[in-house]
Design an enzyme around this catalytic site. Structure first.
Site, short mmCIF file in Angstrom:
data_model
loop_
_atom_site.label_atom_id
_atom_site.label_comp_id
_atom_site.label_asym_id
_atom_site.label_seq_id
_atom_site.Cartn_x
_atom_site.Cartn_y
_atom_site.Cartn_z
CG ASP A 191 8.32 -19.65 -12.49
OD1 ASP A 191 8.71 -18.52 -11.98
OD2 ASP A 191 8.91 -20.07 -13.58
CB SER A 213 12.40 -16.03 -13.42
OG SER A 213 10.94 -16.26 -13.66
CD GLN A 263 9.99 -15.38 -10.41
OE1 GLN A 263 9.54 -14.91 -11.53
NE2 GLN A 263 9.53 -16.57 -10.25
#
Length: 287
Positions: A191, A213, A263
């Site tokens: 991430d 996100s 993502q």
């Protein structure tokens, strides 16, 4: 007694992944601040995967996860991780994990586990060569545990991310051989700097009022060690409206593809001024 993943973990990572079991498949995890106003999404994902791993046989490692960030997490407030045993088949297991704070879910994950099986071993050609990690510059990142060693392939652009892709990364200290532990730490680092990499090329991050996100997907293709250098590369795929999609890969120093990520991020422009900047930077017609 809290779960102790390994005595070889650096203290910051050991604290993050040491879960306190409650009744049933429910665990409590610490949520260190790391200098942030919100919890780092990779931390919550890693802790959620760790909880799921504790309910699956150790010989069945995770092969993928799909998750949604529902609410911002608060540093310093414990995380309650509730695992649902969705399915245990002959070769696959599925787990659903809800991470909550203050009685409200902040993160949802579905993780899948697979017994190793024989089959073909193919991957696309590795990416174009980049300088190796030796001699490259480490960034100044106060928001991530010092247990990670990071080396930048290129310098940050003015006004851009402090951690531009691609970059090399590893855990500084040697770890054990538990594949689930390595998968959890790969989840953590997966991430890093993904939202900034989802922004359309040429659009400055400062033109955004919000960049967070929305969801995260990760596939573990091959066994990998996070205590050895991995090249992490993420690129934008598309921007439309207030959302942007990015895809990324993790390769070993030998060019072996070990994991892929995708993502989607919320990229909300900062009012009309931000929209003007974004419009001006759109590519014009050919010719």
């Amino acid at each position: 007694m809290p779960d102790e993943p390994t005595d070889q973990l650096p203290p910051a990572l050991a604290r993050m992944l040491a879960l306190q079991p409650l009744d049933g498949d429910v665990f409590v995890a610490d949520s260190p601040a790391l200098g942030r106003e919100r919890l780092f999404g990779g931390q919550v994902a890693a802790q959620s995967l760790r909880a799921a791993c504790l309910t699956v046989d150790a010989g069945r490692p995770p092969h993928s996860l799909h998750a949604y960030f529902i609410r911002p997490g608060l540093p310093g407030e414990p995380l309650r991780l509730e695992v649902g045993r969705t399915r245990d088949g002959r070769t696959f297991s599925t787990r659903h994990v809800t991470a909550a704070q203050g009685g409200k879910p902040i993160f949802e994950m579905v993780a899948s586990f697979h017994d190793p099986e024989p089959g073909h071993d193919w991957q696309p050609p590795p990416p174009a060569p980049v300088p190796g990690p030796q001699g490259l510059e480490p960034p100044r990142l106060p928001r991530h545990p010092p247990a990670f060693d990071i080396r930048l392939v290129r310098r940050p652009d003015p006004g851009g991310s402090l951690l531009p892709h691609p970059f090399w990364i590893r855990v500084r200290e040697p770890l054990g051989d538990d594949p689930a532990l390595h998968a959890c730490l790969i989840t953590y680092l997966s991430d890093m700097a993904v939202v900034s990499s989802a922004v359309a090329p040429g659009s400055p991050r400062r033109s955004l009022a919000m960049a967070v996100s929305l969801d995260h997907a990760l596939w573990f293709h091959r066994p990998a060690r996070v205590d050895r250098w991995l090249l992490y590369s993420v690129d934008p795929v598309t921007n439309f409206g207030a959302r942007g999609l990015a895809r990324g890969t993790l390769h070993t120093a030998d060019g072996v593809l070990v994991a892929s990520i995708a993502q989607e991020a919320l990229l909300r422009p900062a009012g009309e001024a931000g929209l003007t900047v974004l419009r001006d930077r759109r590519p014009g017609p050919a010719g």
